[in-house]
Design a protein around this motif. Structure first.
Motif, PDB file in Angstrom:
ATOM      1  N   LYS A  46      54.026  61.115  -3.739  1.00 20.83           N
ATOM      2  CA  LYS A  46      53.753  61.431  -5.140  1.00 20.83           C
ATOM      3  C   LYS A  46      52.807  60.426  -5.795  1.00 20.83           C
ATOM      4  O   LYS A  46      52.136  60.761  -6.773  1.00 20.83           O
ATOM      5  N   ASN A  47      52.727  59.201  -5.255  1.00 23.40           N
ATOM      6  CA  ASN A  47      51.854  58.180  -5.831  1.00 23.40           C
ATOM      7  C   ASN A  47      50.447  58.174  -5.251  1.00 23.40           C
ATOM      8  O   ASN A  47      49.584  57.462  -5.747  1.00 23.40           O
ATOM      9  N   TYR A  80      45.166  62.881  -1.178  1.00 19.30           N
ATOM     10  CA  TYR A  80      46.257  63.603  -0.525  1.00 19.30           C
ATOM     11  C   TYR A  80      45.733  64.884   0.131  1.00 19.30           C
ATOM     12  O   TYR A  80      45.993  65.141   1.313  1.00 19.30           O
ATOM     13  N   MET A 109      60.059  51.668  -1.377  1.00 22.61           N
ATOM     14  CA  MET A 109      59.487  52.955  -1.746  1.00 22.61           C
ATOM     15  C   MET A 109      59.774  53.945  -0.614  1.00 22.61           C
ATOM     16  O   MET A 109      59.465  53.674   0.541  1.00 22.61           O
ATOM     17  N   ASP A 152      46.780  59.454  -4.751  1.00 18.56           N
ATOM     18  CA  ASP A 152      45.821  60.219  -5.546  1.00 18.56           C
ATOM     19  C   ASP A 152      45.733  61.636  -4.982  1.00 18.56           C
ATOM     20  O   ASP A 152      45.660  61.825  -3.758  1.00 18.56           O
ATOM     21  N   GLN A 153      45.769  62.650  -5.832  1.00 17.66           N
ATOM     22  CA  GLN A 153      45.799  64.041  -5.387  1.00 17.66           C
ATOM     23  C   GLN A 153      44.597  64.417  -4.522  1.00 17.66           C
ATOM     24  O   GLN A 153      44.740  65.135  -3.542  1.00 17.66           O
ATOM     25  N   ASP A 209      58.329  59.113  -2.864  1.00 20.24           N
ATOM     26  CA  ASP A 209      57.620  58.317  -3.868  1.00 20.24           C
ATOM     27  C   ASP A 209      56.201  57.981  -3.407  1.00 20.24           C
ATOM     28  O   ASP A 209      55.256  58.018  -4.193  1.00 20.24           O
ATOM     29  N   PHE A 210      56.067  57.664  -2.131  1.00 18.44           N
ATOM     30  CA  PHE A 210      54.753  57.341  -1.590  1.00 18.44           C
ATOM     31  C   PHE A 210      53.803  58.532  -1.709  1.00 18.44           C
ATOM     32  O   PHE A 210      52.669  58.393  -2.172  1.00 18.44           O
TER      33      PHE A 210
END
Length: 74
Positions: A8-9, A15, A1, A11-12, A5-6
């Motif tokens: 985007k994966n 983040y 990954m 949780d918002q 990708d990390f």
């Protein structure tokens, strides 16, 4: 990954909390935006053309765009 990708994966809410706490630098949000623009442009043009276009669009050097791409792919 890879890093993109990390990011985007994640949780918002988590983040944004990590950015607010300073655990993720704020400029990473800009980098994600630039990288996503790069991916869109890459569908239409060669990478060197995309980088030149994004350099002008985001008012930064081409080497900065290349560094962002390298970071997101790593």
């Amino acid at each position: 990954m890879n890093n993109y990708d990390f990011i985007k994966n994640i949780d918002q809410e988590l983040y944004y909390a990590l950015i607010t706490k300073g655990l993720i630098p704020q400029f990473v949000m800009d980098w994600v935006l630039i990288y996503e623009n790069y991916l869109e442009e890459l569908k239409k043009n060669k990478s060197t053309i995309c980088v030149s276009y994004l350099s002008e669009k985001f008012n930064c050097s081409e080497s900065k765009i290349w560094n962002i791409i390298k970071f997101m792919k790593s």
